[in-house]
Design a protein around this motif. Structure first.
Motif, short mmCIF file in Angstrom:
data_model
loop_
_atom_site.label_atom_id
_atom_site.label_comp_id
_atom_site.label_asym_id
_atom_site.label_seq_id
_atom_site.Cartn_x
_atom_site.Cartn_y
_atom_site.Cartn_z
N PRO A 10 0.90 -1.18 0.07
CA PRO A 10 0.02 0.01 0.19
C PRO A 10 0.92 1.30 0.01
O PRO A 10 1.92 1.21 0.77
N ILE A 11 0.62 2.22 -0.61
CA ILE A 11 1.42 3.44 -0.86
C ILE A 11 1.73 4.04 0.54
O ILE A 11 2.64 4.52 0.54
N CYS A 12 0.73 3.90 1.33
CA CYS A 12 1.07 4.59 2.96
C CYS A 12 2.24 3.95 3.40
O CYS A 12 2.71 4.36 4.33
N LYS A 13 2.58 2.53 3.21
CA LYS A 13 3.76 1.72 3.77
C LYS A 13 4.98 1.72 2.87
O LYS A 13 5.93 1.44 3.64
N ALA A 14 4.78 2.20 1.74
CA ALA A 14 6.15 2.08 0.95
C ALA A 14 7.13 3.17 1.33
O ALA A 14 6.68 4.31 1.52
N GLU A 15 8.41 3.09 1.60
CA GLU A 15 9.34 3.80 1.65
C GLU A 15 9.99 4.33 0.61
O GLU A 15 10.58 3.61 -0.14
N THR A 16 9.98 5.57 0.35
CA THR A 16 10.66 6.26 -0.84
C THR A 16 11.18 7.43 -0.30
O THR A 16 10.74 7.89 0.70
N PRO A 17 12.16 7.82 -1.13
CA PRO A 17 12.63 9.30 -0.99
C PRO A 17 11.32 10.49 -1.27
O PRO A 17 10.51 10.11 -2.01
N MET A 18 11.37 11.87 -0.57
CA MET A 18 10.64 12.62 -0.67
C MET A 18 11.32 13.92 -1.15
O MET A 18 11.93 14.51 -0.20
N VAL A 19 10.73 14.47 -2.23
CA VAL A 19 11.30 15.87 -2.47
C VAL A 19 10.30 16.80 -2.22
O VAL A 19 9.13 16.85 -3.01
N SER A 20 10.44 17.71 -1.50
CA SER A 20 9.37 18.76 -0.92
C SER A 20 9.67 19.90 -1.74
O SER A 20 10.99 20.54 -1.60
N PHE A 21 8.68 20.67 -2.30
CA PHE A 21 8.77 21.98 -2.78
C PHE A 21 7.98 23.16 -1.90
O PHE A 21 6.83 22.75 -1.73
N PHE A 22 8.70 24.21 -1.76
CA PHE A 22 7.88 25.33 -1.01
C PHE A 22 8.61 26.61 -1.40
O PHE A 22 9.59 26.61 -2.14
N ARG A 23 7.82 27.54 -1.34
CA ARG A 23 8.20 28.96 -1.87
C ARG A 23 8.29 29.95 -0.78
O ARG A 23 7.52 29.73 0.08
N LEU A 24 9.20 30.85 -0.94
CA LEU A 24 9.30 31.80 0.23
C LEU A 24 9.01 33.22 -0.60
O LEU A 24 9.65 33.51 -1.35
N LYS B 178 15.99 17.79 -12.87
CA LYS B 178 15.73 16.52 -12.78
C LYS B 178 17.27 15.94 -12.72
O LYS B 178 17.53 14.88 -11.65
N ARG B 179 17.99 16.18 -13.42
CA ARG B 179 19.52 16.13 -13.26
C ARG B 179 20.21 16.19 -11.75
O ARG B 179 20.83 15.06 -11.27
N ILE B 180 19.91 17.22 -11.43
CA ILE B 180 20.39 17.44 -9.98
C ILE B 180 19.59 16.42 -8.92
O ILE B 180 20.33 15.97 -7.83
N ILE B 181 18.40 16.35 -9.03
CA ILE B 181 17.53 15.36 -8.20
C ILE B 181 18.18 14.00 -8.24
O ILE B 181 18.41 13.31 -7.04
N ARG B 182 18.33 13.43 -9.38
CA ARG B 182 18.79 12.09 -9.64
C ARG B 182 20.12 12.08 -9.07
O ARG B 182 20.34 10.83 -8.36
N GLU B 183 21.00 13.00 -9.34
CA GLU B 183 22.22 12.90 -8.54
C GLU B 183 22.33 12.91 -7.08
O GLU B 183 23.02 12.11 -6.51
N ILE B 184 21.36 13.58 -6.30
CA ILE B 184 21.52 13.69 -5.08
C ILE B 184 20.67 12.13 -4.51
O ILE B 184 21.49 11.73 -3.61
N LEU B 185 19.78 11.86 -5.33
CA LEU B 185 19.07 10.58 -4.85
C LEU B 185 19.84 9.35 -5.21
O LEU B 185 19.64 8.18 -4.51
N SER B 186 20.78 9.49 -5.91
CA SER B 186 21.56 8.45 -6.18
C SER B 186 22.32 7.91 -5.21
O SER B 186 22.84 6.75 -5.00
N GLY B 187 22.74 9.00 -4.06
CA GLY B 187 23.63 8.88 -2.62
C GLY B 187 22.66 8.29 -1.92
O GLY B 187 21.45 7.69 -1.95
N SER B 188 23.16 8.04 -0.65
CA SER B 188 22.32 7.71 0.48
C SER B 188 21.51 8.75 0.89
O SER B 188 21.94 9.90 1.47
N GLN B 189 20.44 8.78 1.04
CA GLN B 189 19.27 9.61 1.61
C GLN B 189 17.98 9.16 2.46
O GLN B 189 18.01 7.87 2.55
N THR B 190 17.64 9.77 3.34
CA THR B 190 16.41 9.43 4.10
C THR B 190 15.41 9.17 3.41
O THR B 190 15.10 9.65 2.38
#
Length: 613
Positions: free
Chosen positions: A5-19, A168-180
Motif C-alpha cells: 500500500p502506498i502509505c507503507k512504501a518507503e521512498t525518498p521525498m522531494v518537498s517543494f515550497f516557496r518563500l 531532474k539531473r540534480i535531483i537524480r544525482e542527489i538521490l543516487s547517494g544515501s538519503q533518508t
C-alpha cells in the motif's frame, strides 16, 4: 520487487515550497518533473483557476512518480513529490514538518541577498544535513553547487523546460547517494495531524474486519478458497460447464438433457451441504448488524487486510504475467512466428490460471454469497440453524450497491452470469429505489485500451488499472446523480458496467472470439427497456485490429441483443480518431445490410454511432 500500500512504501521525498511572492508557478514546474502530459498539481495557469486563493494556502499535496523501467524514465526509483501551497514564510508549522520528513528540499525564492525575509529560513536549511536546492528568480548564474548537497539554480531568462531538465539531473544525482526515506503513515505520529484511523467509527470497522480476517491468518490463498469458499470454486465451475453443455446436446437430446439437469441439481445439493463456512457467517453477521457508515469502513478494512494476505505471492505472479503479456503482444504485432506465438500464449494461459488461484478479494466472498443463495433458492432448502436467512442476501447486497459499492455482474473466472443471484439483487435495488430513472453506461474495448482508466476519470471510481488484464468478467456500479445534474441529465442514477478487455492474449482463435461474443452479450444486455449507451474504447495502437475484425463482433452480437430487446433511445458509442471513423462506419453499414436479412426490428435505435476524439 514487492507490492505495498502506498502509505507503507518507503521512498525518498522531494518537498517543494516557496518563500515570498513569485511570478513563476511552483506547481506547474513540479508537473514537468512528474508527467509533462498531465497537471498532477493544480496551478494558476490551469483551466478554471482564479487569481484569489480561498482554500489552498497551507495545503500540502503529495504525488508519487513511478518509473516504467524505460530508458526515458525521469527517475529510476519510486519518488514522492510534496507540494506545499502558499507562502511558506507564513505557514511555519507545515514548512518545518515537511523539511524534517523530506529527503531533498527545493525552495523557490526571489533572492538570496542578506536582509531578505527568507534569509533566516535559508540559513537554517543550509545548516541542515538534508540536501537543498534553491531556485532563484533574480539571478542568472545558471546551476551552481554551493557546497556538497546544496545547489542554486537561476530562473532568470530561462525556459521552463531547461529548468526542469536541470532540476531532474540534480535531483537524480542527489538521490543516487544515501538519503533518508519517507513513509506516509509516519505522518500520523506528527503532533497536531489527525488521521481517519483515530475516528471511533473507523476503529470499530477495523476491529470487526480483523475479527473476520483473523480466521485466515497463516493460510495460503488456495487453501482459504477451498476451506471457506467452497461453493463458488470447483462446484460452481462444474455447474457452469454443464449448463453450457445443455445448449449443445447431441444424440438423444431429451435423455442427455435430463441427465445434465440431474447433474446440475446434484451440484446444487453439494453446494447447500458445503455452505457452512465460518468466514461467510461472520461476514454476513457483520453486514447485517453494522450501521451504514460502520459497514463502509468494515468493507474497506476487510479489503485492505485481505490484500495483505496475498500481496507477496501475487506480486511475483503479476510480474511474470506482465512480462509474458508483453512478449505475446510483440509476437502478435510481428505476425511472423506463429509457432512461437502459440507456445507463448499457452505459457500466458498457464500464468493466468496461476494468477486466478492466487487472487483473493471481496468479490470472492460476494460470489460465495451468490452461490449459496442460488443453491438454496433452486432447491428451496431451509436456512441452517444459527445462520442468517439466505433469502436476505440480495437485500444486503442491494444496500451496498445503492451506497455505491461495485458488484460483480459476470464471474470472469467461470465465464458465467449467476442469473438467479443477479436478478434477485437488481429486484431488491428496484424495490428500494422505487420509480427512478437509470441511465446504463456500458464500456467495452480491447485489452489495455484504457477502459477502467477512462471510467475512473469520468466518475471518480477506483477500478484497478495497469498493462495487461486487470478487470476480469464484468462489474456494475450505481452512481447517484446530483440534484444540479438531474435538471439537465434527466436521470436519477447512472449504472456503469465495466467489462474485461477483449482479444485476451492468452486466448487464441475461436476461444477468443467466443469469449468476446459472451462479453459483448453481457455488456449490451443490461437494459431491456430504457436509456442505454454502449461505449467502445479503442486505443491508438489497436486501430488496426479494430478496423478489420472488431466491428463484426460488435454488430453481430449487438444486433442479436437488439433482436431480443427494445432499447428505447439506445446507442453504441465508439470514440476514435477521425481517420478511423469513416472506415469503421463503412464496415458497419456492410454488416447491417448483411444482417438485415434476418429482419431485425431496429426501429428507434442507433446500433452504432462513431464519434471522433
Amino acid at each position: 520487487m514487492k507490492s505495498l500500500p502506498i502509505c507503507k512504501a518507503e521512498t525518498p521525498m522531494v518537498s517543494f515550497f516557496r518563500l515570498g511572492s513569485l511570478s513563476v508557478s511552483k506547481s506547474q514546474l513540479m508537473n514537468t518533473l512528474i508527467n509533462e502530459r498531465h497537471n498532477t498539481f493544480f496551478h494558476r495557469n490551469c483551466p478554471g483557476s482564479t487569481r484569489s486563493r480561498l482554500l489552498m494556502d497551507g495545503v500540502a499535496e503529495i504525488a508519487w512518480y513511478c518509473p516504467a523501467g524505460k530508458p526515458n524514465d525521469a527517475f529510476t526509483d519510486c519518488t514522492a513529490f510534496c507540494n506545499l501551497h502558499g507562502d511558506a514564510l507564513s505557514i511555519e508549522k507545515q514548512r518545518k514538518t515537511l523539511t524534517e520528513k523530506s529527503s531533498v528540499n527545493v525552495v523557490l525564492l526571489p533572492t538570496l541577498k542578506k536582509g531578505d525575509k527568507s534569509t533566516e529560513v535559508i540559513s537554517d536549511l543550509l545548516e541542515s544535513p538534508k540536501p537543498l536546492i534553491c531556485l532563484i528568480t533574480d539571478n542568472d548564474c545558471g546551476a551552481v553547487q554551493m557546497k556538497k548537497g546544496n545547489y542554486k539554480i537561476s530562473l532568470k531568462d530561462r525556459s521552463q523546460s531547461d529548468v526542469s531538465e536541470e532540476l531532474k539531473r540534480i535531483i537524480r544525482e542527489i538521490l543516487s547517494g544515501s538519503q533518508t526515506s519517507f513513509q506516509l503513515e509516519t505522518m500520523a505520529e506528527v503532533s497536531g495531524i489527525r488521521v481517519d484511523e483515530e475516528d471511533t467509527v473507523c476503529q470499530k470497522g477495523k476491529s470487526v474486519a480483523m475479527e473476520t480476517v483473523n480466521l485466515l491468518q497463516g493460510m495460503e490463498v488456495s487453501e482459504i478458497k477451498d476451506r471457506f469458499l467452497p461453493c463458488h470454486g470447483r462446484l460452481w465451475h462444474e455447474w457452469c460447464r454443464i449448463k453450457k453443455e445443455l445448449y449443445h446436446l447431441k444424440g438423444n437430446v431429451e435423455k442427455e438433457k435430463c441427465k445434465r439437469q440431474q447433474e446440475l441439481m446434484k451440484i446444487r445439493e453439494e453446494q447447500c451441504d458445503a455452505s457452512c463456512s465460518e468466514l461467510v457467517k461472520l461476514f454476513i453477521e457483520s453486514l447485517s448488524s453494522l450501521p451504514s457508515t460502520d459497514k463502509e469502513y468494515f468493507l474497506k478494512w476487510t479489503q485492505i487486510l485481505i490484500d495483505a494476505l496475498s500481496t507477496d505471492d501475487l506480486t511475483s505472479i503479476l510480474q511474470s504475467y506482465d512480462k509474458k503479456w508483453s512478449e505475446v503482444l510483440d509476437l502478435k504485432k510481428k505476425r511472423d512466428k506463429p509457432d512461437l506465438l502459440k507456445r507463448k500464449q499457452t505459457e500466458l494461459e498457464q500464468i493466468s490460471t496461476k494468477l486466478q488461484s492466487a487472487t483473493f478479494g471481496l468479490e470472492h466472498i460476494f460470489r460465495e454469497m451468490g452461490q449459496i443463495y442460488e443453491a438454496h433458492e433452486s432447491l428451496q432448502k431451509q436456512t441452517k440453524r444459527g445462520w442468517t436467512d439466505w433469502s436476505k442476501y440480495p437485500e444486503l447486497a442491494a444496500d451496498l450497491m445503492i451506497s455505491g459499492h461495485p458488484m460483480e455482474l459476470m464471474d470472469g473466472d467461470a465465464g458465467h452470469v449467476p442469473l438467479t443471484w443477479i436478478s434477485s439483487l437488481l429486484e431488491e435495488v428496484i424495490k428500494r429505489l422505487g420509480d427512478q430513472r437509470v441511465f446504463v453506461l456500458s464500456v467495452l474495448g480491447l485489452q489495455s485500451s484504457g477502459k477502467s482508466t477512462m471510467l475512473n476519470a469520468m466518475f471518480g471510481l477506483q477500478f484497478a488499472v495497469s498493462a495487461g488484464r486487470c478487470t476480469k468478467g464484468a462489474f456494475m456500479q450505481l452512481i447517484k446523480v446530483s440534484e444540479e445534474m438531474k435538471r439537465d441529465f434527466k436521470f436519477d442514477y447512472v449504472l456503469v458496467v465495466n467489462t474485461e478487455g477483449l482479444r485476451a492474449l492468452e486466448l487464441a482463435g475461436n476461444a477468443a472470439l467466443n469469449h468476446d461474443n459472451e462479453l459483448f452479450a453481457v455488456s449490451a444486455g443490461r437494459c431491456t427497456k430504457g436509456a442505454f449507451m454502449q461505449l467502445i474504447k479503442v486505443s491508438e495502437e489497436m486501430k488496426r485490429d479494430f478496423k478489420f475484425d472488431y466491428v463484426l463482433v460488435v454488430n453481430t452480437e449487438g444486433l442479436r441483443a437488439l433482436e431480443l430487446a427494445d432499447f428505447e433511445g439506445s446507442r453504441f458509442e465508439v470514440p476514435c480518431d477521425s481517420d478511423v471513423a469513416d472506415d469503421i462506419h463503412a464496415n458497419t453499414v456492410r454488416e447491417l445490410d448483411f444482417l438485415s436479412i434476418r429482419k431485425l426490428h431496429l426501429k428507434n435505435t442507433s446500433p452504432a454511432i462513431f464519434s471522433t476524439i
